[in-house]
Design an enzyme around this catalytic site. Structure first.
Site: not given
Ligand code: IMP
Length: 171
Positions: A96, A98, A100-101, A104
């Site tokens: 990946e 990044i 973040d939440t 994904t």
């Protein structure tokens, strides 16, 4: 919006960290011929550099996911392109740009689990834990960053800036 004058993370620091991550992955996956499952589009620069630092033989595959903020309370993630190769009994390392939440990575892992891989790990160039919504912590992290919106080294703003060789903050 414009990009910061100076990089948040310089090219040399990124390359040095990728070298360290590759050494760790080589050690952890010795003889396992893992699949590097690259999340498009953001992870392609990172994955290309990481893969070329590995001594272990790997299989390269791609997956594409898209987030939607539709009528649902939270954004949902849809897998829009899945790898053709089977992940059954394979050691999969999801690459990946990044986390973040974390939605994904969580959605991709859920999708992969239906194929019963031997193992799944997440390797992210950047980790932004302050915005984590899903219970997902990458196993390998290049750099942990504050809650900035960053571009470069594959990360984009509206499709732009992916080609920058270092990581910049959008201000
Ligand atoms: P998630 O929130 O962990 O599901 O991350 C979804 C995707 O949002 C990432 O794979 C990136 O493509 C994108 N993203 C999250 N934060 C940033 C950022 O700071 N810059 C550019 N893209 C980002």
């Amino acid at each position: 919006m414009k990009i910061s004058e100076r990089p948040l993370i310089a090219t040399a620091a990124i390359q040095e960290r990728i070298h360290e991550l590759a050494a760790q992955i080589d050690k952890d996956y010795k003889g396992k011929h893992p699949v590097l499952l690259i999340t498009l589009s953001g992870a392609f620069f990172f994955a290309a550099d990481l893969a070329r630092q590995l001594h272990e033989t790997v299989q390269i595959e791609f997956i594409r996911a898209q987030s939607y903020s539709g009528t649902q309370p939270g954004p949902t993630v849809r897998i829009t392109s899945a790898p053709e190769a089977s992940m059954t009994n394979r050691h999969v390392i999801l690459i990946e740009d990044i986390v973040d939440t974390g939605r994904t990575a969580t959605a991709i892992i859920k999708h992969l689990q239906t194929q019963r891989p031997a193992s799944i790990a997440v390797c992210a160039l950047l980790d932004k834990p302050s915005r984590r919504a899903a219970n997902s912590t990458p196993d390998y992290v290049g750099f942990t960053i504050e809650n900035h919106f960053v571009v470069g080294f594959g990360l984009d703003y509206d499709g732009l800036y992916r080609q920058l060789p270092a990581i910049y903050v959008m201000t």
